[in-house]
Design an enzyme around this catalytic site. Sequence first.
Site, PDB file in Angstrom:
ATOM      1  N   ASP A   1       0.873  -1.159   0.000  1.00  0.00           N
ATOM      2  CA  ASP A   1       0.000   0.000   0.000  1.00  0.00           C
ATOM      3  C   ASP A   1       0.922   1.224   0.000  1.00  0.00           C
ATOM      4  O   ASP A   1       2.115   1.100   0.263  1.00  0.00           O
ATOM      5  CB  ASP A   1      -0.828  -0.065   1.281  1.00  0.00           C
ATOM      6  CG  ASP A   1      -1.709   1.136   1.449  1.00  0.00           C
ATOM      7  OD1 ASP A   1      -2.297   1.558   0.449  1.00  0.00           O
ATOM      8  OD2 ASP A   1      -1.804   1.643   2.576  1.00  0.00           O
TER       9      ASP A   1
ATOM     10  N   PHE B   1     -18.308  10.150   3.234  1.00  0.00           N
ATOM     11  CA  PHE B   1     -17.281   9.717   2.300  1.00  0.00           C
ATOM     12  C   PHE B   1     -17.345   8.206   2.143  1.00  0.00           C
ATOM     13  O   PHE B   1     -17.447   7.475   3.119  1.00  0.00           O
ATOM     14  CB  PHE B   1     -15.902  10.102   2.838  1.00  0.00           C
ATOM     15  CG  PHE B   1     -14.776   9.630   1.985  1.00  0.00           C
ATOM     16  CD1 PHE B   1     -14.326  10.399   0.918  1.00  0.00           C
ATOM     17  CD2 PHE B   1     -14.168   8.412   2.225  1.00  0.00           C
ATOM     18  CE1 PHE B   1     -13.293   9.958   0.120  1.00  0.00           C
ATOM     19  CE2 PHE B   1     -13.135   7.966   1.420  1.00  0.00           C
ATOM     20  CZ  PHE B   1     -12.702   8.736   0.368  1.00  0.00           C
TER      21      PHE B   1
ATOM     22  N   ASP C   1      -4.591   6.186  -4.373  1.00  0.00           N
ATOM     23  CA  ASP C   1      -4.255   7.557  -4.732  1.00  0.00           C
ATOM     24  C   ASP C   1      -4.216   7.762  -6.237  1.00  0.00           C
ATOM     25  O   ASP C   1      -4.296   6.824  -7.018  1.00  0.00           O
ATOM     26  CB  ASP C   1      -2.896   7.897  -4.120  1.00  0.00           C
ATOM     27  CG  ASP C   1      -2.947   9.229  -3.421  1.00  0.00           C
ATOM     28  OD1 ASP C   1      -3.720  10.081  -3.882  1.00  0.00           O
ATOM     29  OD2 ASP C   1      -2.229   9.405  -2.430  1.00  0.00           O
TER      30      ASP C   1
ATOM     31  N   ARG D   1      -5.678   4.103  -7.824  1.00  0.00           N
ATOM     32  CA  ARG D   1      -7.143   4.184  -7.802  1.00  0.00           C
ATOM     33  C   ARG D   1      -7.773   2.808  -7.686  1.00  0.00           C
ATOM     34  O   ARG D   1      -8.741   2.508  -8.363  1.00  0.00           O
ATOM     35  CB  ARG D   1      -7.663   4.837  -9.093  1.00  0.00           C
ATOM     36  CG  ARG D   1      -7.158   6.227  -9.326  1.00  0.00           C
ATOM     37  CD  ARG D   1      -8.002   7.200  -8.592  1.00  0.00           C
ATOM     38  NE  ARG D   1      -7.612   8.558  -8.904  1.00  0.00           N
ATOM     39  CZ  ARG D   1      -7.720   9.547  -8.037  1.00  0.00           C
ATOM     40  NH1 ARG D   1      -8.206   9.318  -6.839  1.00  0.00           N
ATOM     41  NH2 ARG D   1      -7.372  10.749  -8.363  1.00  0.00           N
TER      42      ARG D   1
ATOM     43  N   THR E   1      -2.416   1.433  -4.697  1.00  0.00           N
ATOM     44  CA  THR E   1      -2.831   2.578  -3.895  1.00  0.00           C
ATOM     45  C   THR E   1      -4.150   3.116  -4.393  1.00  0.00           C
ATOM     46  O   THR E   1      -4.520   2.936  -5.550  1.00  0.00           O
ATOM     47  CB  THR E   1      -1.757   3.683  -3.935  1.00  0.00           C
ATOM     48  OG1 THR E   1      -2.283   4.846  -3.326  1.00  0.00           O
ATOM     49  CG2 THR E   1      -1.343   3.995  -5.344  1.00  0.00           C
TER      50      THR E   1
END
EC number: 7.6.2.1
Lengths: 944, 341
Positions: free
Chosen positions: A381, A500, A638, A727, A636
Amino acid sequence: MKRYIYINDDETSQDLYCANRLSNRKYTLMNFLPKNLWEQFSRFMNQYFLLIACLQLWSLITPVNPASTWGPLIFIFAVSATKEAWDDYNRYLSDKKANEKEVWVVKQGIKKLIQSQDIRVGNIVWLRENDEVPCDLVLIGTSDPQGVCYVETAALDGETDLKTRLIPAACMGMDFELLHKIKGVIECPGPDKDIRRFDGNLRLLPPFIDNDVCPLTIKNTILQSCYLRNTEWACGVAVYTGNETKLGMTRGIPEPKLTAVDAMIDKLTGAIFVFQIVVVIVLGTAGNVWKDTEARKQWYVLYPQEFPWYELLVIPLRFELLCSIMIPISIKVSLDLVKSLYAKFIDWDYEMIDPETDTPSHATNTAISEDLAQVEYILTDKTGTLTENRMIFRRCCIGGIFYGNETGDALKDVGLLNAITSGSPDVIRFLTVMAVCNTVIPAKSKAGAILYKAQSQDEEALVHAAAQLHMVLVNKNASILEIKFNGSVLQYEILETLEFTSDRKRMSVVVKDCHSGNISLLSKGADEAILPYAHAGQQTRTFVEAVEQYSQLGLRTLCLAWREVEEDEYQEWSLMFKEASSTLIDREWRIAEVCQRLEHDLKVLGVTAIEDRLQDGVPETIETLRKAGINFWMLTGDKQNTAIQIALSCNFISPEPKGQLLSIDGKTEDEVCRSLERVLLTMRITTSEPKDVAFVVDGWALEIALKHYRKAFTELAILSRTAICCRVTPSQKAQLVELLKSCDYRTLAIGDGGNDVRMIQKADIGVGISGREGLQAARAADYSIGKFRFLKRLILVHGRYSYNRTAFLSQYSFYKSLLICFIQIFFSFISGLSGTSLFNSVSLMAYNVFYTSIPVLVSTIDKDLSEGTVMQHPQILFYCQAGRLLNPSTFAGWFGRSLFHAIVAFVISIHVYAYEKSEMEEVSMVALSGCIWLQAFVVALETK
Amino acid sequence: MPGSDSTAHKSKSRRPKYSQFSQQELPAFKLILTPGYVISTFIVVGLIFVPIGLISLFASETVVEIVDRYDNECIPKDFRDNRVEFIKNKQTNKSCTRTFTVPKQMKSPIFIYYQLENFYQNHRRYVKSRSDKQLQSKKNAAHIRECKPMGETDNKDPIIPCGLIAWSLFNDTYGFSVKGKDLKVNKRDIAWGSDKNYKFGADVFPKNFQVGDVGGKSLNSSIPLSEQEDLIVWMRTAALSTFRKLYGKIEDDLQANDVITVVIENNYNTYDFKGTKSLVLSTTSWIGGKNDFLGVTFITIGGICLFLAITFILLYVIKPRPLGDPSYLSWNRNSTPTPGR
């Protein structure tokens, strides 16, 4: 299966559901023996030994005293049974303690102190501050006038921040008296283990006027094992009790992981078993032939003329028993023993203690340490694992103006400070969103300073930054939120929170300005979750550029946006939202859909950039482990750019001339397919070149690739040593682990957050970082460490030593058993193939236990190379990865060695006594001491 | 970080206790097999083993041993085709006389052995057929379970000593004379002291034992088992199918070229299974009886060690190689990876 719970109804609630009696026990006093024996005998090895032991009871065929097999067998069984019993007894004690704890419960309208185990579903349970919650409750009242209470959920998910819990709207404002008499129905799903969801409904019965259906969510519950904090009292209705609570359902023994070494040992055991059968058949047949041709002439043996039907089987079975020592009975026990010692070494290691929190590393799974040395792929991660997960607000872009670019710290940017003092509306609104749009709870410490308790590190960073820019979140009281800005206090009423989720990738709040009465929607989220919803007139170019620029610097970006909402629109939407929130099926999806209806036409305010520093030693660790032949994949959630930047800065991928980064993208199947093939083509060409080729893929393309082009993607996975997947969702992470495992690679997954749990559980070895995102990952993992850099030591030192030692110990166990068995076989050739045992029971047992099992334990502290050497030359790990120390050919070596040693020992011992005079006892003792010396010599030679 | 003080304080106890063991830092010695070590070890082993071998060979050579196989010769000519019948027939005269010459001087004590070949005392049925308990003490007379198939008489009375081993006791006898003078054969102290004192009881007397009809010797039922030394010797089963057992001792010196006459009562049936019988006279040395094996083995191993040492020295001189050269590591040498460490 739905549940209907009648609140405070003593008759109906009685026997429908189980009482709140916790039971984590596997056994009861009655079923312990049969159940435990059954479990132990479901293993093949144990069945084999039992069969041998039973055969030995037949005195006609047994070569030695049955005690020599029954003794160790019973001992081994007793050891594991005692361990189980001890564990179970401890569980029983802790259960008992929890069950007998006294709690206040309303019975027949009166509050009584009863034992926790007598709580029934539907009872109203009263808790005081700092009480532990005895079962899953739906809140109906608290001491707080707003109906809020705070709970600490550390025992449940490891998160140490306080969480707010609300009483449902229908119960708002009830007083003490009323709470004793309340009646109603709660409709909720059957017990499950999802601690983040509770989709229920509450309907109060008359005489309560408000008998609308009121939705219940996880926010209205307090779950077993949480603690009530900062709240004087609270009360709730028991909905799940005993082992049916959320926590109770999550418990359970995870499937045991089998290491490569174990699998190999099993295989080799199988091979030895086959060999044994062959020997038995050959010797048995030869023995029968010899008996018929020779032994019948030997009058002194006095073979009967007539024999029973099983006579033909007797000699083969005798040989079976004689050869049964080939498979060492002690191997499992001694391996288990030494493996738990390896695990302890990990726990004890001073160099793997997190210097910041003083947390030592911990091996939860004691059985798999040698697998660490055979890892081929590490899936890691990013946030919190490679980085520190300590977020610092660095830069921002508000309305097209970049702040913090010169100084690298927006908080010190004069332009921004000036804009704030001059009261630029965009900037003020930007700060408001930073301070308001979050789930942070401010708490006043005794000294008067404000502490923020947040679940998300990003939110904490934003609130802190806002506070430093004079927009201070002071207080959050139920739905009223207070902000201090330049001395004046602003109050907002939070109407709704649109939470969220990792699918929505944004959160919003609907707030009402208490001063002006205006309603507005404040949103923050990932760029692709915000920018497409900007209102038609707005240019988002500068924001896209800002996001681009920031992520190139490896910063995490969030877009902030807002819009005004008309009263009518809000009312209308609010109804839909309420309805969606009270659905029982697909609630999450329904809510997301409804949220979407409000989150549009946003006015984008700006972009924040938060820095997440790399942990110490990450680049070195990655480089070393890569030299050791381990491939890295970064998974990740991100953004691609951020991920690539982090990857570059931590040696994950090499910059251009040396390395090459290929990207797989595309929105449709065809695009993904084409791009996948292109990447594959380049990969195939470049495999021969000494170039670091990596590929990067995003969650969307990955989804398509995994679904439609699995084969091509698998090939790609095999070819490439490095990959970045951005993502990706938790389930995709787990899928990738599965993919690599299906290619027969040993995988290690390392992560720190709840979203890594599935990947960690799926991988051959799961490593959790006991970091700031809670302990969830560390709990699910086989190993938990404090920092990423400890991984190097975990693999290179502990993994490697464990592998070497286990490889030695297991093969040595076979060696010493084969040694003595070969001598027995040789002896049978000179004793008329009748199955005579050269050794007596006592010496066999002593050989197995005292002479061989105990001294070899020394090898568990053996080091072939010093730790420093291994760290310097990580390539040494190749040997372990390829399984060079334990495979059929090394085993054949040990096999040959035992054969050779047996021949030497046998020849010498029958000749040494001027052989015509040798007596059996003498020969047996000479041969035994020969074996003991030989094996001791082998141990001394092999251990360094 | 807020509250870090308290966590640091609390977690002091989480830090495991330090010890060299837990940190895997126990002092260790590691032998590196440098050429010097290896060569000198081989030389030392070789230099020790070769002399030991030579001395043992020499000792073995000083032992004088006479072996005389008599099972064929002691069958009268008429029965040569029908040996089994001869040996089973109680009427036939089983005495036979053998003579042989002493090659070298034999110093007392001279041990008399009988040697049987192709006799499987180590056969499973045979080895197990004895009752150590019964032999040991009077009160265990009924302990005959292990003795099958020779535990009790047809009348279900327990046999003492029971079992196949005792039942098949060797029953040839030898009488020696030199130059017409009888040699005294001492048959005492031929068994192990521990056997006599502990394993065979002084209060156990033979009972219901066979009277020499089928198998071996019969036992005098007035003598306790601990005194029946022939039986005790026989009951120590041999490991090989060729074995010698002590018959007695001659406590006179024999001179070279003395002619010994032996009168043999050839009673024991080895003809059924084509076994041989021999009479052995042997002196002893410090390594026991005649045994060249030990000496030869020591010399061979010593020789191999010396040979290896010389080979290594030559290799070391001709083609030296620096110790710990990293270029020999498998990953530095891509062409041929070598297995093993």
